[in-house]
Write a protein that holds these residues in place. Structure first.
Motif, mmCIF file in Angstrom:
data_model
loop_
_atom_site.group_PDB
_atom_site.id
_atom_site.type_symbol
_atom_site.label_atom_id
_atom_site.label_comp_id
_atom_site.label_asym_id
_atom_site.label_seq_id
_atom_site.Cartn_x
_atom_site.Cartn_y
_atom_site.Cartn_z
ATOM 1 N N GLU A 19 88.214 22.493 19.976
ATOM 2 C CA GLU A 19 89.051 22.816 18.816
ATOM 3 C C GLU A 19 90.182 21.808 18.774
ATOM 4 O OE1 GLU A 19 90.141 26.637 20.233
ATOM 5 O OE2 GLU A 19 88.120 27.416 20.067
ATOM 6 N N SER A 23 90.162 22.899 24.188
ATOM 7 C CA SER A 23 88.838 23.511 24.289
ATOM 8 C C SER A 23 88.973 24.875 24.945
ATOM 9 C CB SER A 23 87.899 22.632 25.126
ATOM 10 O OG SER A 23 87.676 21.405 24.456
ATOM 11 N N THR A 24 88.202 25.834 24.431
ATOM 12 C CA THR A 24 88.167 27.183 24.985
ATOM 13 C C THR A 24 86.937 27.299 25.871
ATOM 14 O OG1 THR A 24 89.257 28.039 23.008
ATOM 15 C CG2 THR A 24 88.104 29.642 24.397
ATOM 16 N N GLY A 26 84.482 29.865 28.496
ATOM 17 C CA GLY A 26 84.077 31.210 28.895
ATOM 18 C C GLY A 26 82.755 31.139 29.636
ATOM 19 N N GLU A 78 96.180 27.454 28.941
ATOM 20 C CA GLU A 78 96.340 28.881 28.612
ATOM 21 C C GLU A 78 95.235 29.666 29.301
ATOM 22 O OE1 GLU A 78 96.321 31.806 24.650
ATOM 23 O OE2 GLU A 78 95.964 29.660 24.405
ATOM 24 N N ASN A 80 93.384 33.677 29.308
ATOM 25 C CA ASN A 80 93.223 34.861 28.467
ATOM 26 C C ASN A 80 93.747 36.076 29.221
ATOM 27 O OD1 ASN A 80 92.433 36.947 26.836
ATOM 28 N ND2 ASN A 80 90.300 36.295 26.649
ATOM 29 N N TRP A 99 86.721 35.247 26.272
ATOM 30 C CA TRP A 99 86.952 33.858 26.714
ATOM 31 C C TRP A 99 87.877 33.882 27.934
ATOM 32 C CZ3 TRP A 99 91.902 31.697 26.566
ATOM 33 C CH2 TRP A 99 92.849 32.351 25.788
ATOM 34 N N PHE A 101 89.745 30.692 29.570
ATOM 35 C CA PHE A 101 90.932 29.838 29.522
ATOM 36 C C PHE A 101 90.755 28.725 28.503
ATOM 37 C CE2 PHE A 101 88.331 28.104 32.978
ATOM 38 C CZ PHE A 101 88.354 26.739 32.758
ATOM 39 N N ARG A 102 91.883 28.098 28.167
ATOM 40 C CA ARG A 102 91.868 26.922 27.290
ATOM 41 C C ARG A 102 92.351 25.736 28.095
ATOM 42 N NH1 ARG A 102 93.493 30.743 22.963
ATOM 43 N NH2 ARG A 102 91.608 30.948 21.701
#
Length: 124
Positions: A19, A23-24, A26, A78, A80, A99, A101-102
């Motif tokens: 994004e 990036s996210t 999971g 980040e 979750n 998810w 983490f980012r």
């Protein structure tokens, strides 16, 4: 199992969604099904530099404890907190609310597309 063509996957059963410059990350539904009921998440701290393929956390279920592997080189920006508070989100919505983490990716990771990941998991 339905896989999004917009995501990329690792052979260790993580998914990643780019994004912009973030990036996210999971775990896939395949992984969450294999784990069973997830009861605890140990995620990398914000600011941690991670390297693709290295263990960067743990996922504990009623069946086992499994390593979480970094899908790419980069920095965690980040985690979750909702999933840490309610690890069952990994089971109920692994591609959404579950998810983990980012991260800000450094370089271009070697990842699988949906078709390659489906082929990988077909024999499991």
């Amino acid at each position: 199992m339905s896989l999004s063509p917009d995501l990329k996957y690792t052979s260790d059963h993580e998914w990643i969604a780019r994004e912009g410059d973030l990036s996210t990350v999971g775990v896939t539904a395949h992984a969450s099904d294999a784990l069973g009921d997830v009861v605890y998440l140990d995620l990398p701290a914000v600011g941690t530099t991670i390297k693709a393929g290295d263990a960067c956390g743990e996922i504990e279920s009623t069946k086992s404890v499994s390593d979480l592997f970094a899908p790419a080189d980069g920095e965690v920006v980040e985690i979750n907190e909702a999933a840490v508070a309610d690890p069952g989100l990994v089971n109920s919505d692994p591609f959404g609310a579950g998810w983990l983490f980012r991260m800000r990716i450094a370089g271009t990771p070697d990842l699988l597309d949906a078709a390659a990941y489906a082929a990988l998991t077909a024999g499991e």
